[in-house]
Scaffold this motif. Structure first.
Motif, PDB file in Angstrom:
ATOM      1  N   SER A  97      38.612  -5.077  40.024  1.00  0.00           N
ATOM      2  CA  SER A  97      38.417  -5.675  38.695  1.00  0.00           C
ATOM      3  C   SER A  97      39.619  -5.449  37.789  1.00  0.00           C
ATOM      4  N   TRP A  98      40.476  -4.481  38.123  1.00  0.00           N
ATOM      5  CA  TRP A  98      41.618  -4.200  37.248  1.00  0.00           C
ATOM      6  C   TRP A  98      42.617  -5.357  37.181  1.00  0.00           C
ATOM      7  N   PRO A  99      42.971  -6.018  38.302  1.00  0.00           N
ATOM      8  CA  PRO A  99      43.812  -7.214  38.135  1.00  0.00           C
ATOM      9  C   PRO A  99      43.147  -8.279  37.272  1.00  0.00           C
ATOM     10  N   GLN A 100      41.809  -8.299  37.270  1.00  0.00           N
ATOM     11  CA  GLN A 100      41.089  -9.260  36.427  1.00  0.00           C
ATOM     12  C   GLN A 100      41.307  -8.968  34.944  1.00  0.00           C
ATOM     13  N   THR A 101      41.550  -7.710  34.609  1.00  0.00           N
ATOM     14  CA  THR A 101      41.804  -7.396  33.201  1.00  0.00           C
ATOM     15  C   THR A 101      43.138  -7.970  32.739  1.00  0.00           C
ATOM     16  N   GLY A 102      43.943  -8.458  33.678  1.00  0.00           N
ATOM     17  CA  GLY A 102      45.181  -9.127  33.292  1.00  0.00           C
ATOM     18  C   GLY A 102      44.927 -10.358  32.434  1.00  0.00           C
ATOM     19  N   ALA A 103      43.763 -10.995  32.630  1.00  0.00           N
ATOM     20  CA  ALA A 103      43.443 -12.177  31.816  1.00  0.00           C
ATOM     21  C   ALA A 103      43.239 -11.814  30.345  1.00  0.00           C
ATOM     22  N   PRO A 104      42.318 -10.894  30.016  1.00  0.00           N
ATOM     23  CA  PRO A 104      42.212 -10.514  28.604  1.00  0.00           C
ATOM     24  C   PRO A 104      43.453  -9.805  28.082  1.00  0.00           C
ATOM     25  N   ALA A 105      44.142  -9.057  28.955  1.00  0.00           N
ATOM     26  CA  ALA A 105      45.373  -8.397  28.503  1.00  0.00           C
ATOM     27  C   ALA A 105      46.427  -9.442  28.150  1.00  0.00           C
ATOM     28  N   GLY A 106      46.544 -10.476  28.991  1.00  0.00           N
ATOM     29  CA  GLY A 106      47.470 -11.564  28.687  1.00  0.00           C
ATOM     30  C   GLY A 106      47.061 -12.318  27.443  1.00  0.00           C
ATOM     31  N   GLN A 107      45.745 -12.554  27.310  1.00  0.00           N
ATOM     32  CA  GLN A 107      45.224 -13.206  26.106  1.00  0.00           C
ATOM     33  C   GLN A 107      45.499 -12.350  24.877  1.00  0.00           C
ATOM     34  N   LEU A 108      45.285 -11.038  25.033  1.00  0.00           N
ATOM     35  CA  LEU A 108      45.525 -10.102  23.930  1.00  0.00           C
ATOM     36  C   LEU A 108      46.986 -10.119  23.520  1.00  0.00           C
ATOM     37  N   LEU A 109      47.859 -10.088  24.507  1.00  0.00           N
ATOM     38  CA  LEU A 109      49.297 -10.069  24.231  1.00  0.00           C
ATOM     39  C   LEU A 109      49.752 -11.385  23.598  1.00  0.00           C
ATOM     40  N   ALA A 110      49.301 -12.500  24.158  1.00  0.00           N
ATOM     41  CA  ALA A 110      49.694 -13.815  23.624  1.00  0.00           C
ATOM     42  C   ALA A 110      49.159 -14.023  22.213  1.00  0.00           C
ATOM     43  N   THR A 111      47.872 -13.717  22.029  1.00  0.00           N
ATOM     44  CA  THR A 111      47.262 -13.905  20.710  1.00  0.00           C
ATOM     45  C   THR A 111      47.850 -12.928  19.697  1.00  0.00           C
ATOM     46  N   GLY A 112      48.137 -11.711  20.157  1.00  0.00           N
ATOM     47  CA  GLY A 112      48.713 -10.720  19.252  1.00  0.00           C
ATOM     48  C   GLY A 112      50.089 -11.121  18.756  1.00  0.00           C
ATOM     49  N   VAL A 113      50.924 -11.610  19.650  1.00  0.00           N
ATOM     50  CA  VAL A 113      52.263 -12.056  19.250  1.00  0.00           C
ATOM     51  C   VAL A 113      52.165 -13.234  18.293  1.00  0.00           C
ATOM     52  N   LEU A 114      51.294 -14.197  18.623  1.00  0.00           N
ATOM     53  CA  LEU A 114      51.130 -15.364  17.738  1.00  0.00           C
ATOM     54  C   LEU A 114      50.548 -14.953  16.389  1.00  0.00           C
ATOM     55  N   SER A 115      49.584 -14.038  16.419  1.00  0.00           N
ATOM     56  CA  SER A 115      48.972 -13.583  15.171  1.00  0.00           C
ATOM     57  C   SER A 115      49.999 -12.878  14.281  1.00  0.00           C
TER      58      SER A 115
ATOM     59  N   ALA B   5      52.243 -22.008  39.837  1.00  0.00           N
ATOM     60  CA  ALA B   5      52.479 -20.573  40.039  1.00  0.00           C
ATOM     61  C   ALA B   5      51.195 -19.775  39.878  1.00  0.00           C
ATOM     62  N   LEU B   6      50.396 -20.094  38.853  1.00  0.00           N
ATOM     63  CA  LEU B   6      49.169 -19.345  38.625  1.00  0.00           C
ATOM     64  C   LEU B   6      48.154 -19.599  39.730  1.00  0.00           C
ATOM     65  N   GLY B   7      48.180 -20.798  40.318  1.00  0.00           N
ATOM     66  CA  GLY B   7      47.286 -21.097  41.423  1.00  0.00           C
ATOM     67  C   GLY B   7      47.506 -20.190  42.608  1.00  0.00           C
ATOM     68  N   GLY B   8      48.736 -19.720  42.792  1.00  0.00           N
ATOM     69  CA  GLY B   8      49.027 -18.798  43.879  1.00  0.00           C
ATOM     70  C   GLY B   8      48.950 -17.343  43.494  1.00  0.00           C
ATOM     71  N   GLU B   9      49.021 -17.044  42.208  1.00  0.00           N
ATOM     72  CA  GLU B   9      49.057 -15.660  41.737  1.00  0.00           C
ATOM     73  C   GLU B   9      47.720 -14.952  41.913  1.00  0.00           C
ATOM     74  N   TRP B  10      46.644 -15.577  41.471  1.00  0.00           N
ATOM     75  CA  TRP B  10      45.368 -14.868  41.379  1.00  0.00           C
ATOM     76  C   TRP B  10      44.914 -14.308  42.717  1.00  0.00           C
ATOM     77  N   GLY B  11      44.896 -15.161  43.743  1.00  0.00           N
ATOM     78  CA  GLY B  11      44.406 -14.719  45.045  1.00  0.00           C
ATOM     79  C   GLY B  11      45.197 -13.550  45.594  1.00  0.00           C
ATOM     80  N   GLY B  12      46.518 -13.622  45.518  1.00  0.00           N
ATOM     81  CA  GLY B  12      47.348 -12.552  46.046  1.00  0.00           C
ATOM     82  C   GLY B  12      47.173 -11.254  45.293  1.00  0.00           C
ATOM     83  N   ALA B  13      47.066 -11.316  43.973  1.00  0.00           N
ATOM     84  CA  ALA B  13      46.956 -10.101  43.164  1.00  0.00           C
ATOM     85  C   ALA B  13      45.662  -9.354  43.448  1.00  0.00           C
TER      86      ALA B  13
END
Length: 461
Positions: free
Chosen positions: A158-176, A132-140
């Motif tokens: 560059s704003w769709p690219q911020t989805g990576a740190p935002a996702g990292q932030l959200l995932a790490t924040g929930v785990l933290s 799924a992620l292999g198809g997501e990046w190019g289209g977004a």
């Protein structure tokens, strides 16, 4: 005058498109990074309990790498249909697949319940995530690039690219948060499931927003022209074949450009959870907090680098990041070895800011390399095939080097080598920031698309 395809949309419409792409990529990266963090923290004990702790971590990272192996297949399939049917339909499908697989991981029985079948099912769901992620990046990124203003394409894309740190932030924040409020036994028995199950709610929100946007006008115009003239028959039937025929050099450039970007990112954000806790004596909570804060700074700096790429060009900004990451690796590990939170935070933050100099212009840079009817395939193939050699084995290789040598020096040299490859690839590329996406055309075996003159009267948004 700018063509209808390249004239910028109304500001509110463009912002809605950017928001839809950003929220969708944030959810997809949340799902993907959540697995990586869980692989470093608990999956070795839950799914590989009979192994030595470091070996169990290696096996856990191996299932993590499997997700990358599926990304090229996702790029091929989604790129093919995205170039034929449009960007929007495929983006909705990728979000459903990623969210469904992540939610299912949250329900997955562990090794203690069903034995060796548990890691097998975990691997299968990881494959779905990667596909799924292999198809997501190019289209977004294409949805924004093809809607946006040519003069500020680097910034908007560059704003769709911020989805990576935002996702990292959200995932790490929930785990933290969970590791802070739950005991180790509670987190290991059931608490780790909560972030995966939350994905179901996030997907519903993402779908509601993503379904509200229009298809790319550049794609619709190219489709109408192809149908009217029956032109570009090879791109219409097999976009992948057309990419390899007309844009093979651009694919190689994109793959080389991703080496330092991809490897450095997973060393800085995923492997650090292993290195900091096992070699530097830092607690799991401290390491997560450092990645959490650094990811927030990463999020802010990516649009700034994107805007700079509109002024300076894609290549200069990208080279700053590639050279900078290579030079930072030795101070990076030296700071972590001190065991202090401030030094750990500095190491991760500087590393991610330099990574952003590569990641921010990447969306516009790759989009501008390929003709419209093969752009989804070209950008996705270049990006995702590189991830198999770069991001997929990065935590695995770094963990193996640490196990074999007991030192960070081989790991730093590994990232330096990747940086050198990226510098060579980007230096060999042509500058693309003035290209009109509607006018980019394949140029046969000569390599990349024809250079379009700088737009003179394209309005800013």
């Amino acid at each position: 005058m700018s063509s209808p395809a390249t004239a910028p949309p109304a500001p509110n419409n463009l912002k809605r498109i950017v928001a839809a792409s950003l929220i969708g990529t944030t959810i997809e990266w949340y799902d993907f990074f959540l697995y990586g963090s869980a692989a470093a923290l608990v999956f070795n004990k839950l799914f590989f309990p009979d192994s030595d702790p470091l070996v169990g971590t290696l096996l856990s990272f191996l299932t993590y790498a499997v997700g990358f192996a599926a990304r090229p297949l996702g790029a091929l399939v989604f790129g093919h249909y995205g170039d034929r049917l449009g960007r929007k339909k495929l983006l909705v499908l990728s979000l459903l697949m990623m969210g469904g697989a992540t939610f299912a991981i949250g329900l997955l029985p562990t090794h203690a319940t069903i034995g060796s079948l548990a890691p097998v099912l975990l691997t299968v769901l990881r494959l779905v995530q990667g596909f799924a992620l292999g198809g997501e990046w190019g289209g977004a990124v294409l949805l924004v690039s093809e809607h946006g203003d040519a003069r500020r394409r680097g910034f908007w894309a560059s704003w769709p690219q911020t989805g990576a740190p935002a996702g990292q932030l959200l995932a790490t924040g929930v785990l933290s948060l969970l590791t802070a409020v739950l005991s180790d036994s509670a987190f290991g028995s059931w608490g780790w499931r909560i972030p995966f199950l939350l994905s179901g709610v996030l997907v519903i929100v993402g779908l509601w927003i993503r379904l509200s946007v229009d298809e790319s006008p550049v794609f619709k115009q190219a489709l109408e022209q192809a149908e009217a003239r029956k032109a570009d028959a090879d791109a219409e039937r097999m976009p992948v074949v057309a990419v390899l025929r007309h844009h093979w050099r651009d694919v190689l450039v994109a793959m080389g450009a991703r080496m330092a970007e991809n490897i450095s990112y997973y060393v800085i954000t995923a492997f650090i959870l292993v290195y900091a806790t096992t070699s530097a004596g830092v607690s799991k909570q401290t390491a997560l907090n450092a990645v959490l804060i650094a990811s927030a700074i990463h999020f802010v700096t990516i649009p700034a680098w994107g805007a700079l790429s509109d002024r300076w060009g894609r290549r200069p900004v990208y080279l700053i990041g590639a050279v900078g990451v290579g030079l930072w690796m030795f101070p990076f590990f030296a700071l972590i070895d001190t065991g202090g939170f401030g030094n750990l935070l500095l190491a991760v933050t500087v590393g991610l800011v330099l990574h952003g100099a590569m990641y921010a212009p990447q969306a516009a840079f790759f989009s501008e390399m390929f003709a419209t009817r093969m752009r989804y395939s070209g950008a996705s193939i270049g990006a995702q095939f590189a991830s198999v050699a770069a991001g997929a084995p990065a935590p695995l290789i770094a963990t193996a080097l640490l196990s074999d040598y007991g030192s960070s020096t081989p790991i730093a040299l590994y990232v330096v080598a990747a940086s050198l490859l990226t510098v060579v690839a980007v230096a060999a590329a042509k500058e693309t920031r003035h290209r009109d996406l509607a006018e980019v055309a394949p140029s046969g075996d000569a390599g990349g698309p024809a250079e379009a003159p700088a737009p003179q009267d394209v309005r800013t948004v």
